[in-house]
Motif scaffolding. Structure first.
Motif, short mmCIF file in Angstrom:
data_model
loop_
_atom_site.label_atom_id
_atom_site.label_comp_id
_atom_site.label_asym_id
_atom_site.label_seq_id
_atom_site.Cartn_x
_atom_site.Cartn_y
_atom_site.Cartn_z
N ASP A 78 0.83 -1.20 0.00
CA ASP A 78 0.00 0.00 0.00
C ASP A 78 0.87 1.25 0.00
O ASP A 78 0.46 2.30 -0.48
N LEU A 79 2.06 1.13 0.58
CA LEU A 79 2.95 2.26 0.79
C LEU A 79 4.38 1.83 0.54
O LEU A 79 4.80 0.77 1.00
N VAL A 80 5.12 2.66 -0.18
CA VAL A 80 6.55 2.45 -0.39
C VAL A 80 7.28 3.65 0.21
O VAL A 80 6.94 4.80 -0.08
N PHE A 91 11.53 1.15 -8.05
CA PHE A 91 10.45 0.78 -7.14
C PHE A 91 9.39 1.88 -7.08
O PHE A 91 8.20 1.60 -7.09
N PHE A 92 9.80 3.14 -7.03
CA PHE A 92 8.83 4.23 -6.96
C PHE A 92 8.00 4.32 -8.24
O PHE A 92 6.78 4.43 -8.17
N TYR A 93 8.64 4.28 -9.39
CA TYR A 93 7.88 4.44 -10.63
C TYR A 93 6.93 3.28 -10.88
O TYR A 93 5.77 3.49 -11.26
N LEU A 94 7.38 2.05 -10.63
CA LEU A 94 6.49 0.91 -10.83
C LEU A 94 5.40 0.86 -9.76
O LEU A 94 4.23 0.57 -10.07
N ALA A 95 5.74 1.16 -8.53
CA ALA A 95 4.72 1.16 -7.46
C ALA A 95 3.66 2.22 -7.72
O ALA A 95 2.47 1.99 -7.44
N SER A 100 0.33 2.23 -5.44
CA SER A 100 0.88 2.42 -4.09
C SER A 100 1.10 3.91 -3.81
O SER A 100 1.34 4.69 -4.73
N LYS A 101 1.05 4.27 -2.55
CA LYS A 101 1.43 5.61 -2.11
C LYS A 101 2.94 5.61 -1.90
O LYS A 101 3.53 4.59 -1.52
N LEU A 102 3.56 6.77 -2.11
CA LEU A 102 5.01 6.88 -2.05
C LEU A 102 5.46 7.97 -1.09
O LEU A 102 4.97 9.11 -1.17
N ILE A 103 6.40 7.63 -0.21
CA ILE A 103 7.00 8.62 0.68
C ILE A 103 8.51 8.54 0.49
O ILE A 103 9.11 7.47 0.64
N LYS A 119 15.74 14.12 -6.99
CA LYS A 119 15.26 14.81 -8.20
C LYS A 119 14.35 13.91 -9.03
O LYS A 119 13.34 14.36 -9.58
N LEU A 120 14.74 12.64 -9.14
CA LEU A 120 13.99 11.71 -9.99
C LEU A 120 12.64 11.31 -9.41
O LEU A 120 11.68 11.08 -10.16
N VAL A 121 12.54 11.20 -8.09
CA VAL A 121 11.28 10.74 -7.50
C VAL A 121 10.39 11.88 -7.01
O VAL A 121 9.20 11.66 -6.77
N TYR A 122 10.92 13.08 -6.86
CA TYR A 122 10.15 14.23 -6.37
C TYR A 122 8.84 14.44 -7.14
O TYR A 122 7.79 14.64 -6.52
#
Length: 149
Positions: A78-80, A91-95, A100-103, A119-122
């Motif tokens: 549910d959360l990464v 993991f962030f982009y696929l989740a 999924s929610k991302l923190i 920079k990439l995940v912001y």
């Protein structure tokens, strides 16, 4: 709630482990390097190994994208949560694509300059956390929660 904690071993993993008051009572799994510090810290936890080195390593980015696809499809978190480094990106982009929610937590030693992973995940993080007021100039939508330490 199922939580995925993903990060490089060493300081990034230590950051995530310090969030224990949050994750200790949740179903969780970890993704990190298969190194002695990670094995010691995460003894008894569900851990998926990923490939390293990761920083600016295209071959391992591709391999870790396949790891992310396989693990995320199996676990359906549910959360990464991550504090970096590069292993967080696939993991962030696929989740995100899987709902999924991302923190993301920018590392403590960055006071006024972004990391490449940050920079990439912001742009896709649901919550982006910094540990210094100065970082709000770098990441205007970030939340400053102060030091994890």
């Amino acid at each position: 709630m199922k939580v995925c904690l993903v990060g490089s071993s060493g300081g990034h993993l230590t950051h995530l482990y310090m969030l224990k008051p949050f994750w200790k009572d949740k179903e969780r799994f970890w993704v990190t390097f298969d190194k002695e510090d990670a094995k010691s810290m995460l003894k008894g936890e569900k851990v998926y190994p990923c490939y390293f080195p990761t920083n600016r390593n295209l071959k391992n980015l591709i391999k870790n994208t396949f790891v992310a696809w396989k693990v995320l499809r199996k676990e359906k978190p549910d959360l990464v949560i991550s504090s970096g480094a590069a292993v967080a990106v696939p993991f962030f982009y696929l989740a995100k694509l899987m709902g999924s929610k991302l923190i993301y937590i920018e590392v403590f030693d960055r006071i006024d300059k972004s990391t490449l992973t940050g920079k990439l995940v912001y742009p896709i993080a649901d919550k982006f956390i910094v540990q210094w007021d100065e970082m709000k100039k770098v990441y205007p939508k970030a939340i400053n929660l102060g030091s994890i330490f």
